[in-house]
Design a protein around this motif. Structure first.
Motif, PDB file in Angstrom:
ATOM      1  N   LEU A  35       0.826  -1.217   0.000  1.00 28.79           N
ATOM      2  CA  LEU A  35       0.000   0.000   0.000  1.00 28.79           C
ATOM      3  C   LEU A  35       0.859   1.266   0.000  1.00 28.79           C
ATOM      4  O   LEU A  35       0.364   2.340  -0.332  1.00 28.79           O
ATOM      5  N   THR A  36       2.122   1.148   0.364  1.00 29.90           N
ATOM      6  CA  THR A  36       3.012   2.316   0.388  1.00 29.90           C
ATOM      7  C   THR A  36       4.047   2.281  -0.727  1.00 29.90           C
ATOM      8  O   THR A  36       4.910   3.160  -0.783  1.00 29.90           O
ATOM      9  N   ALA A  37       3.976   1.304  -1.601  1.00 26.73           N
ATOM     10  CA  ALA A  37       5.052   1.122  -2.593  1.00 26.73           C
ATOM     11  C   ALA A  37       5.255   2.370  -3.445  1.00 26.73           C
ATOM     12  O   ALA A  37       4.315   3.115  -3.719  1.00 26.73           O
ATOM     13  N   GLN A  38       6.497   2.574  -3.821  1.00 27.94           N
ATOM     14  CA  GLN A  38       6.798   3.631  -4.788  1.00 27.94           C
ATOM     15  C   GLN A  38       6.095   3.337  -6.113  1.00 27.94           C
ATOM     16  O   GLN A  38       5.627   4.248  -6.790  1.00 27.94           O
ATOM     17  N   SER A  39       6.036   2.089  -6.453  1.00 26.94           N
ATOM     18  CA  SER A  39       5.429   1.692  -7.719  1.00 26.94           C
ATOM     19  C   SER A  39       3.920   1.832  -7.649  1.00 26.94           C
ATOM     20  O   SER A  39       3.252   1.176  -6.842  1.00 26.94           O
ATOM     21  N   GLN A  40       3.381   2.652  -8.518  1.00 29.14           N
ATOM     22  CA  GLN A  40       1.932   2.838  -8.525  1.00 29.14           C
ATOM     23  C   GLN A  40       1.232   1.534  -8.862  1.00 29.14           C
ATOM     24  O   GLN A  40       0.174   1.217  -8.297  1.00 29.14           O
ATOM     25  N   ALA A  41       1.832   0.758  -9.749  1.00 27.15           N
ATOM     26  CA  ALA A  41       1.219  -0.515 -10.146  1.00 27.15           C
ATOM     27  C   ALA A  41       1.134  -1.462  -8.948  1.00 27.15           C
ATOM     28  O   ALA A  41       0.129  -2.154  -8.773  1.00 27.15           O
TER      29      ALA A  41
END
Lengths: 431, 431, 431, 431
Positions: free
Chosen positions: C146-152
């Motif tokens: 939920l916090t990933a840099q990756s939007q995907a």
């Protein structure tokens, strides 16, 4: 010596950085000379530093929740040695490798030793593993190994340790590190005293098999995998056991194996004072046995540990030779990069500790001048010795910036091609 | 024996509660007999229990922020003994008092001993105090006492300890408890090893003055008043020192002197196993050395400590005789009430530990049946032995409900009249 | 309702124990009535108690070092439900099951719901899993979900949570528990504020998909699997996020997810006061997130938590309905046995808290009578309510001694035959 | 501006060190310029740094065990201001003083303000004191102040806080720091929710008296003087209360007031994100609220706190202005020396945080390059900015080496003569 990374590449890397390094080195040299310190002596000292790399550290680690493998992970001990060689080639600070059995049991020990020789690597202490069950194992360690109620399980664990010694002898190792996960998850599960009695019996059997020039390193750990009590939970227990076993038994200090708020450098001082400091597993932690990169969370603590080591070396001279090993779990970084920069961080603390003005420190201590005593340590700690470390590497044939050189080499990309992942790979991720 | 509280009052108190107690006792007796346990044996055992009261505990404690004195606080050792006598009269569990010098230095030791005799009290271990400067003292302890850089300060501290022994001999004491606050507030302030070397030298000088039938109790503490390091910070150090000193040196375990998450019952087991468990300072804590009432925060931990003591007694027999003392700071309660209910809580753990079915426990341990082993302990712990404790008090001449009897006696109100506060009273509030 | 264990066996078990239980119950009843307490009211209250069982808890847990599987472990959600049914049949205290997706994703949700209905079980909150990568998953969670840099990766994690809601709707669940392992292992790895901003955005997207009668439980955890920082590390963060999301967002308290020395009952009181207490994951711990059996390490703390819950229920009435779930890792016991006895331990704390004389307590609090206030709680805590719990089980159709009845039933032995282990079984051992 | 230390002495001190400093500064400047960093910009930034000095910090601190006074301690607020002026004269980093009432209540506030003006000092936030009873006080705080059961005690505590505001207005202060020791030593002593309700009521009454341009700083603390629970124990509670009060209520972070292992920089980030970061009490600690010199135990943590502050300043611009104050207890050092070197340590962290290459850091974070992100922080941290700090002092009119200049000045020796100790001096030693 075989080079893993092309020597020309490293040379090219250094060539591009040499002038800037020299300028920084000269600037630092000037600052140090104004403090009466000879930078050349420090650089020479830095070049003597060595810390062992754990074979299991070159794989990606994990937690009980998950492991997220990286690319090109080594699939056997041969490939692990290659990765260790990369680390040493670029840092010149990690000439030995610590193996873990049965994970690293070689099909042909002699061939493994030859591979290591060719790579310029030696073998540090070997590690036994009685915290896991191996396929086909006769007796489970679910309820303990060296402390198990089952005599058969204890004997099996003892035999495995002795087997590790035998294997280590063929590899040129001179030490056995014994860490067991034995303990209990419930009050009452263990008779606390009975469990330690069985441990001591088992340890004595292993100790009896130790060659005359070997040391046995007893590693304590507060908790995990046991969550109510661990049989060898603290330095007091490890110390008491080492006393009972004899002169070849020493205590090993892992920086992440202590209760919160513990003053680790004081444990180091105590063990040194009582002649039982065997060595270290270096890493860093914020909460538990987090196995983070050395110096990444509390670099001042790492320095204070080396400050004690420098004090002990001054007192005890050449007889004082604790074993240094990295022991980290690399969950989100390239393990080779983490091990290289961690080796440098430990070396940094070693050099900073060498910078401490011990005569001034002793004077402030005698005068109860707490402020200036503290400042004497801080003064050494805050000196940025990076140019010294880089120059030491350069002079010893390594890379000025090991991580940059490594990335430029394309090693990981090549490994990703050469080493497709094994399904359900194990033997990694555990520290 | 002189009674402090009017015996008729206590009798009246008991008379009003005797029938209900008997009914509860019979009900519990029936439940226990269905488990094959004889309540009478437990009651007899409960009557054997004794724990010493610290003289300083009868004054209101405080923190570095403030002390909020109570009414009728004792102003000298004579009045302290009176309060201790109240506690023993009503609980029948605290026949001895532990004195602290110079706070309790009597003008006339012989008279003090006679007062104690008349009150049916004896003297437990005496405590030295080198963590404060006394008015007119030649050498400050600001920078340490037994570990001080200043030889004069060290000699003064040693002499004070020997003086405590001499005083203790006249009072019939047989032990000396040595706790020092020595340590450092800054990395570098102390040479860690040098400080311990000086401690050992000083301790040896004290030990040499110890009578043949005395014990020297070495008390470790993680921190406070020193906040970076304490010289005797953990059981490992205390154990190593006790080994160096000799057979009369033992380790004292204060329940509040450990790092967070420490398994204290395991330390108890270790010291018992290695023959160095000297005794206890009982209290409870949630954060640091909080010196809260015994059993008020983690009663199960107190039980687990006594479970180890019961195991050691079974193994080592009559030779195993650790000293029990309360050591608490009563900041918001009437100290007499806190000490009475704390003595009962420690006694409760003692009786609960006696309830453990040790044969069943050993069987579950051998079978690796962790769940039933744990339940065997919990089964004993959750037995409400209050009727046994009350009956033991009643039979030994105490009060069924000590706090209620005390409140009914009006002791505190009378003390408030008889003992107007001294201005700037000291000697209290520190544990 | 289908009975998993033969009803006749349970009846036989109870018949052999009924008389002794009645005698103990009567004895306790007498003791309580002398205190003015009606045992029947407590027994009736005990019968109302319910706590959910986690589907993953019926498998043997493990650590990052090893997992030692037990016999007859359930291999899919159908078999897990059977084990949960055993627990409820014998304890009558666990009528609901909490599922974890994708581990428990049913091939046919309708069939699963029918199986649960037949077993008399319902479904508690469903749990999403974005702390592991699943085979074939498009985007890794190595660096967060939920916090990933990756939007995907974030969108994938949000979609999975929404999928869990959909699945939960078909099963009759009414809540979604969101725990993420997101965090960092190095200072600098995360922009701390940026990571929480992304979390909030993701959480808002999930919240928007929540049905009107659902709750979203946000679970914080201090550390592990992230070892430098966790994005949702403490109740303050969880509370702030729940405020931002809206009324259907609540905070979930897992007893093992706090810093050392944390006063957990105070967090419970705070969240109740501010209307954000969603529920609990019950377990016990000594060091970290040890996931030990509830009440096995610090039973008084569990009682104090329920003391706050009783206070909140008194204040807030029927509106106060936190969700109760066990969340434990059973590494050395039979998971069914651990879950049965843990359910009983939580129920014990519930009944003990009901025993607290709240009027007397309030009176002591108003009078600043700390000693008697504390004794009022201890008085309730040390009452051995075991006969009440056993009688409640008996009257509700369960077993007087669930573990004994379970062992007598031979369930595990039969399961060992019916459920040969799958090679490389996963989905177990993680809590 | 009046100089406390003779200006000529300082000039002489600097003259002897100027050349060496310039050489070091130039060497560092060269190294930084090779990294693309302009040393002059950093020096200018360093000159903007300011941290308040606590009036009580200039006296020797103590513990509950003892206080060992130093020579020449200030005996009233006038003498405290003189000592604060010394600190600022030599460091140029401490232009304001934080007063504590009633300790510092001036006979003539106007005269005190004039004294401060003449010394070039201003007044930071004022501090109320309801954790002690003052002579003649009508209602005791033994059982609480803002949370007391006694309405009279609460009203008295509220009135005292409002009185502090009034006094602060006359002195030019613009903030009120509210720390209360309120809490409980026993489970049950407090109704946890009731105590916070009373706190909120009291805080609202104080808040209502706050001038429009003032801030109210709410300071949380885990424990001490209360040892079971503190009403404002964690940032979650402080945050919730600050939200309820309004925009002028902010949270104050004391570095020593957290549970073990707490990630403090994350709390800083959270409070900044939610607009509630009011300011800091800087100190360092290893165990509890040790109040050691800032940066003396964990300098990297101090840097990480400033790293968050730099990030927040970048995001929020000029609106982001947390208050900085030292809050330390100086038990074994000259308080003036400790405060000077602590101010420098905090300034050091401020300058190191300014050195972080934020664009590179953000890039590594986006790329999930944890190793290089961590190295970006470490690179800034390990830069020895001492020459920058010394040059900033020199240019601002301070001393190159404040401690050396102070020692050379003979200030303490003169104070020892001018300020003979008061008997039973209080108002010191508590932080």
């Amino acid at each position: 010596m075989d080079h893993i990374i092309d020597a020309g590449q490293v040379e090219q890397h250094n060539a591009a950085r040499r002038a800037a390094l020299q300028a920084d080195y000269d600037a630092l040299g000037g600052m140090l000379s104004r403090r009466g310190v000879d930078i050349e002596a420090l650089t020479a000292k830095a070049q003597t530093f060595a810390v062992a790399v754990p074979s299991w550290g070159v794989g990606t680690g994990g937690t009980r929740f998950a492991r997220f493998p990286g690319r090109g992970e080594p699939r056997d001990v041969t490939e692990k040695l290659q990765d260790c060689a990369v680390i040493h080639q670029l840092t010149r600070a990690t000439p030995t490798v610590s193996l873990h059995f049965p994970w690293d049991r070689p099909a042909d020990p002699k061939a493994l030793r030859e591979q290591a020789d060719a790579l310029g690597l030696g073998f540090d202490a070997v590690n036994s593993n009685t915290f896991q069950d191996q396929p086909g194992q006769a007796h489970t360690y679910k309820f303990g190994s060296l402390t198990a109620q089952s005599q058969a399980a204890r004997e099996q664990a003892v035999a495995h340790n002795i087997d590790c010694i035998e294997l280590g002898k063929t590899l040129g190792s001179r030490g056995l590190t014994v860490w067991v996960g034995d303990g209990a998850n419930f009050p009452g599960q263990h008779n606390l005293r009975g469990a330690l009695e069985r441990y001591i019996d088992s340890a004595r059997a292993i100790y009896a098999a130790l060659p005359a020039d070997w040391l046995m390193y007893i590693e304590h750990k507060l908790f995990e995998p046991a969550f109510y009590c661990s049989t060898i939970a603290d330095w007091g227990t490890s110390f008491a056991v080492a006393q009972l076993l004899g002169d070849k038994a020493k205590c090993l200090v892992d920086l992440g194996h202590h209760a919160p708020n513990t003053n680790i450098e004081m444990i180091v001082a105590r063990l040194a004072q009582f002649g039982k400091l065997g060595g270290f597993h270096f890493n860093d932690s914020k909460y538990g046995d987090d196995d983070l990169d050395s110096g990444s969370i509390d670099p001042f603590q790492l320095f204070l540990v080396f400050n004690e080591l420098a004090d002990a070396a001054l007192r005890d001279g050449a007889a004082f030779k604790p074993a240094y090993m990295l022991d980290q779990s690399h969950n989100v970084t390239d393990p080779i990069e983490s091990l290289m920069s961690s080796a440098v961080e430990v070396q940094r603390a070693f050099v900073q500790a060498a910078l401490v003005d011990r005569a001034a420190l002793a004077g402030h201590q005698e005068a109860n001048d707490a402020l200036q005593a503290a400042q004497t340590l801080k003064h050494a700690f805050r000196t940025d010795v990076s140019p010294i470390l880089a120059m030491a590497r350069l002079r010893s044939g390594g890379a000025i910036d090991p991580v940059a050189a490594y990335r430029a080499s394309g090693w990981r990309e090549q490994a990703a091609v050469k080493r497709p992942p094994k399904a359900g790979a194990s033997g990694s991720g555990i520290v």
